[in-house]
Design an enzyme around this catalytic site. Sequence first.
Site, PDB file in Angstrom:
ATOM      1  N   SER A 134       0.911  -1.217  -0.173  1.00 47.83           N
ATOM      2  CA  SER A 134       0.056  -0.095   0.016  1.00 47.83           C
ATOM      3  C   SER A 134       1.014   1.275  -0.015  1.00 47.83           C
ATOM      4  O   SER A 134       1.627   1.562   0.902  1.00 47.83           O
ATOM      5  CB  SER A 134      -0.856  -0.074   1.353  1.00 47.83           C
ATOM      6  OG  SER A 134      -1.522   1.513   1.336  1.00 47.83           O
ATOM      7  N   HIS A 182      -0.658  -1.705  -4.144  1.00 51.54           N
ATOM      8  CA  HIS A 182      -2.167  -1.295  -3.551  1.00 51.54           C
ATOM      9  C   HIS A 182      -2.303  -0.038  -3.555  1.00 51.54           C
ATOM     10  O   HIS A 182      -1.462   0.888  -2.747  1.00 51.54           O
ATOM     11  CB  HIS A 182      -2.376  -2.132  -2.331  1.00 51.54           C
ATOM     12  CG  HIS A 182      -3.552  -1.807  -1.520  1.00 51.54           C
ATOM     13  ND1 HIS A 182      -4.838  -2.678  -1.892  1.00 51.54           N
ATOM     14  CD2 HIS A 182      -4.129  -0.991  -0.798  1.00 51.54           C
ATOM     15  CE1 HIS A 182      -5.846  -2.236  -1.180  1.00 51.54           C
ATOM     16  NE2 HIS A 182      -5.326  -1.281  -0.219  1.00 51.54           N
ATOM     17  N   ASP A 219      -4.552   3.361  -2.526  1.00 51.74           N
ATOM     18  CA  ASP A 219      -5.901   3.605  -1.793  1.00 51.74           C
ATOM     19  C   ASP A 219      -6.405   5.064  -2.258  1.00 51.74           C
ATOM     20  O   ASP A 219      -5.696   6.070  -2.013  1.00 51.74           O
ATOM     21  CB  ASP A 219      -5.484   3.756  -0.387  1.00 51.74           C
ATOM     22  CG  ASP A 219      -5.214   2.479   0.220  1.00 51.74           C
ATOM     23  OD1 ASP A 219      -5.911   1.282   0.343  1.00 51.74           O
ATOM     24  OD2 ASP A 219      -4.155   2.230   0.850  1.00 51.74           O
ATOM     25  N   MET A 253      -9.315   7.909  -1.594  1.00 54.95           N
ATOM     26  CA  MET A 253     -10.250   8.401  -0.687  1.00 54.95           C
ATOM     27  C   MET A 253     -10.678   9.634  -0.991  1.00 54.95           C
ATOM     28  O   MET A 253     -10.108  10.568  -1.611  1.00 54.95           O
ATOM     29  CB  MET A 253      -9.445   8.503   0.615  1.00 54.95           C
ATOM     30  CG  MET A 253      -8.567   6.999   1.106  1.00 54.95           C
ATOM     31  SD  MET A 253      -8.105   7.455   2.840  1.00 54.95           S
ATOM     32  CE  MET A 253      -7.234   5.902   2.970  1.00 54.95           C
ATOM     33  N   HIS A 279      -8.310   0.084  -4.378  1.00 49.56           N
ATOM     34  CA  HIS A 279      -8.952   0.280  -3.250  1.00 49.56           C
ATOM     35  C   HIS A 279      -9.774   1.325  -3.308  1.00 49.56           C
ATOM     36  O   HIS A 279      -9.434   2.446  -2.738  1.00 49.56           O
ATOM     37  CB  HIS A 279      -8.167  -0.149  -2.174  1.00 49.56           C
ATOM     38  CG  HIS A 279      -9.114  -0.098  -0.963  1.00 49.56           C
ATOM     39  ND1 HIS A 279      -8.498  -0.304   0.469  1.00 49.56           N
ATOM     40  CD2 HIS A 279     -10.467  -0.196  -0.769  1.00 49.56           C
ATOM     41  CE1 HIS A 279      -9.434  -0.239   1.347  1.00 49.56           C
ATOM     42  NE2 HIS A 279     -10.565  -0.193   0.736  1.00 49.56           N
ATOM     43  N   MET A 336     -12.177   4.054  -1.660  1.00 49.58           N
ATOM     44  CA  MET A 336     -13.054   4.414  -0.327  1.00 49.58           C
ATOM     45  C   MET A 336     -13.619   5.591  -0.818  1.00 49.58           C
ATOM     46  O   MET A 336     -13.256   6.676  -0.067  1.00 49.58           O
ATOM     47  CB  MET A 336     -12.017   4.486   0.533  1.00 49.58           C
ATOM     48  CG  MET A 336     -11.288   3.048   1.081  1.00 49.58           C
ATOM     49  SD  MET A 336      -9.887   3.181   2.209  1.00 49.58           S
ATOM     50  CE  MET A 336      -8.717   3.333   0.764  1.00 49.58           C
ATOM     51  N   MET A 364     -11.543  -5.395   5.830  1.00 52.18           N
ATOM     52  CA  MET A 364     -10.713  -4.403   6.228  1.00 52.18           C
ATOM     53  C   MET A 364     -10.369  -5.033   7.685  1.00 52.18           C
ATOM     54  O   MET A 364     -11.331  -5.199   8.505  1.00 52.18           O
ATOM     55  CB  MET A 364     -11.554  -3.031   6.377  1.00 52.18           C
ATOM     56  CG  MET A 364     -11.693  -2.501   4.966  1.00 52.18           C
ATOM     57  SD  MET A 364     -10.085  -2.127   4.167  1.00 52.18           S
ATOM     58  CE  MET A 364      -9.157  -1.246   5.036  1.00 52.18           C
ATOM     59  N   ASP A 377      -6.419  -6.041   4.769  1.00 57.15           N
ATOM     60  CA  ASP A 377      -5.933  -4.450   4.694  1.00 57.15           C
ATOM     61  C   ASP A 377      -6.106  -3.807   6.059  1.00 57.15           C
ATOM     62  O   ASP A 377      -7.075  -3.623   6.512  1.00 57.15           O
ATOM     63  CB  ASP A 377      -6.659  -3.933   3.671  1.00 57.15           C
ATOM     64  CG  ASP A 377      -5.988  -2.416   3.190  1.00 57.15           C
ATOM     65  OD1 ASP A 377      -4.996  -2.209   3.831  1.00 57.15           O
ATOM     66  OD2 ASP A 377      -6.728  -1.840   2.589  1.00 57.15           O
TER      67      ASP A 377
END
Length: 221
Positions: free
Chosen positions: A7, A32, A34, A36, A65, A67, A136, A174
């Site tokens: 990540s 990975h 993230d 957001m 991923h 979010m 998660m 994760d």
Amino acid sequence: MRILSASILSADFGRLAEQIHQAEAAGVDWIHVDVMDGLFVPNITIGPPVVAAIRRVTKLPLDVHLMIEKPERYLEAFVEAGADWLGIHVEATLHLERQLKRIQELGAKATVTLNPATPLETLEYVLDEVDMVLLMTVNPGFSGQKFIPAMLAKIRRLRRMIDERGGQALLQVDGGVHLDTVDQLVEAGVDVFVSGSGIFNENDIFENVRRLKEKINRKHP
Ligand code: DX5
Ligand code: ZN
């Protein structure tokens, strides 16, 4: 073969390409990313242009991923940017099944993601269709949080659910994946380990990855 997904949320964004190259050279399997939006989670990170830039600096699979609220607005943009795996949260969309199928139609692998308090029952009618389930193991939003121990029972239960159905979905975790939590995760049946601070902190990416991979790939009964 289990998979280690690095990540980049814990990486130094000013030297992102260099840090990704180091993680790749050290032997991580996936990157990975993230994403957001400041709504679904309190933090704001990056969008499709940065994913496209990362796509240009590595050949490793990109595990994206999301979010974000209503991820359906951006599925196409992230697949176009280069996501190989695209994950959406069950809590973030009303028409989950449709969006997971859409990810696959766009040509990516579909990951369905659950927050810690979201029950496994939400997977009942999508589990046979998805390529991966991400549980998660912290509340999403930030790197460097502590693994929530109650998630171990959830992971074991999902492992059983997938195996009993003869399912193909990979089981990913994760949050808080470190040298001191990884053994129990291997035993619980995890296939894909996301780690941020466990890889990019302390500035010894090579040694961090070596030690994590040694544990992840050890045989267990
Ligand atoms: C948290 C993110 C994670 C995070 C993991 O919301 O989804 O991918 O970067 O960081 P660590 O491994 O430090 O818990
Ligand atoms: Zn993540």
